[in-house]
Structure formats: C-alpha cells, structure tokens
Write an enzyme that holds these catalytic residues in place. Structure first.
Site, PDB file in Angstrom:
ATOM      1  N   HIS A   1       0.789  -1.048  -0.094  1.00 23.13           N
ATOM      2  CA  HIS A   1      -0.214  -0.155   0.002  1.00 23.13           C
ATOM      3  C   HIS A   1       0.875   1.009  -0.137  1.00 23.13           C
ATOM      4  CE1 HIS A   1       0.634   0.870   4.166  1.00 23.13           C
ATOM      5  NE2 HIS A   1       0.605  -0.361   4.530  1.00 23.13           N
TER       6      HIS A   1
ATOM      7  N   ASP B   1       3.380   6.184 -21.583  1.00 23.36           N
ATOM      8  CA  ASP B   1       3.188   6.222 -23.195  1.00 23.36           C
ATOM      9  C   ASP B   1       4.539   5.493 -23.697  1.00 23.36           C
ATOM     10  OD1 ASP B   1       5.099   8.314 -23.543  1.00 23.36           O
ATOM     11  OD2 ASP B   1       3.229   9.601 -23.487  1.00 23.36           O
TER      12      ASP B   1
ATOM     13  N   ARG C   1       5.409  18.342 -15.430  1.00 24.53           N
ATOM     14  CA  ARG C   1       6.039  17.340 -15.999  1.00 24.53           C
ATOM     15  C   ARG C   1       7.490  16.925 -15.262  1.00 24.53           C
ATOM     16  NH1 ARG C   1      10.034  18.925 -21.265  1.00 24.53           N
ATOM     17  NH2 ARG C   1      11.110  17.081 -21.458  1.00 24.53           N
TER      18      ARG C   1
ATOM     19  N   TYR D   1       1.132  13.308 -23.717  1.00 22.99           N
ATOM     20  CA  TYR D   1       0.784  13.185 -22.329  1.00 22.99           C
ATOM     21  C   TYR D   1      -0.110  11.911 -21.833  1.00 22.99           C
ATOM     22  CZ  TYR D   1       2.443  17.840 -22.837  1.00 22.99           C
ATOM     23  OH  TYR D   1       3.273  19.055 -22.955  1.00 22.99           O
ATOM     24  N   GLY D   2       0.205  11.012 -22.170  1.00 17.46           N
ATOM     25  CA  GLY D   2      -0.324   9.814 -22.255  1.00 17.46           C
ATOM     26  C   GLY D   2      -0.135   8.746 -20.830  1.00 17.46           C
ATOM     27  N   ASN D   3       0.850   9.326 -20.081  1.00 15.06           N
ATOM     28  CA  ASN D   3       1.384   8.714 -18.802  1.00 15.06           C
ATOM     29  C   ASN D   3       0.325   8.758 -17.726  1.00 15.06           C
ATOM     30  OD1 ASN D   3       3.939   8.598 -20.310  1.00 15.06           O
ATOM     31  ND2 ASN D   3       4.021  10.756 -20.103  1.00 15.06           N
TER      32      ASN D   3
END
Length: 152
Positions: free
Chosen positions: A22, A30, A115, A137-139
């Site tokens: 946890h 990406d 970023r 920006y696909g992360n």
C-alpha cells in the site's frame, strides 16, 4: 494463461502488482516516456493500448483511498495543448472495469502535476510499464491501496 487474468497482464507484471504494497506507485507510460533513463525496473507492454492495460489492471488493484487522488497524470507544458479525450478514455476504462466486477470502489480521482514533478515521482515508483500508447501526455501513475479483507 490463467483464468480470470486479462491476457494483457504478463507474468512479470502480475508479479510486480502482487509485490507492491500500500502506498506504492506504478507508472503506466506512453511509448515515448524516458522510462529506462528514470528507473531500473521497467516492464514492456509494447503494442498494448493504455485503456486495455487499465481495464486489465483495475480488477486486480485497490486504489489508495487515503490520498486525494490515487491517479496522477502529467499537466501540459506551458504553451502546449492537452487532448482531454485521453483522460476521458483512461477513466472510462477504469470505470468499466470497476462496474464489471461490481466493485465497492468508486472511480478514483485524478490529479495533474508538472512534467518534471511527474518524472521525479516516476523515479520513486515501484516500477514503470512502457505501453504502446502514443497519445501525447499519455502517462499515468496508479497509487496502490489496501485490499479489504472482504475482497481477499
């Protein structure tokens, strides 16, 4: 292959998800993300879209309920544009997976960070999974919570 485990989950990824405790975070990046520069534990999921991987991971993953936003994405750099459909697609995949399993979890909240703050967070993550996602920006970072005893 195991029953009940989505075929997008490799044996190595299943092991990583099981090892995480946890509060640990995993980065789903990406295809353009500098994963190997930032981290020593990098898994490859080339060719697998992010939404597919999110659909596969969500039934196995308890999102951290002790933080405001257990999902973190990168904010657009000043002067750059962000495609809002990317975030919508990711949240839709998570929501769909939660509904399929009749989950007690609500759709987790998502926050955006700068970023370079995202890169620093990625360095501290448990692992990075490089996907076939090509969206700018696909992360996304997923923060793991505690699995309730009723789910075990």
């Amino acid at each position: 292959m195991l029953k009940g485990i989505h075929p997008a989950i490799s044996p190595e990824l299943l092991k990583i998800l099981a090892e995480m405790g946890h509060g640990d975070e995993i980065v789903l990046s990406d295809a353009h993300f500098p994963a190997h520069q930032l981290h020593h534990r990098v898994l490859r999921a080339d060719g697998i879209p992010m939404s597919t991987l999110l659909t596969a991971i969500t039934p196995l993953f308890e999102f951290d309920s002790y933080v405001d936003a257990p999902l973190i994405m990168m904010r657009a750099v000043e002067g750059d544009n962000l495609d809002p459909e990317v975030e919508k697609r990711y949240l839709k995949a998570i929501q769909h997976a939660l509904q399929q399993q009749s989950a007690v979890q609500n759709l987790p909240k998502l926050a955006r960070i700068d970023r370079f703050a995202f890169y620093e967070r990625a360095k501290q993550a448990y692992a990075i999974v490089v996907t076939g996602e090509c969206a700018k920006y696909g992360n996304i970072i997923l923060k793991k919570g505690v699995t309730p005893l009723s789910m075990v």
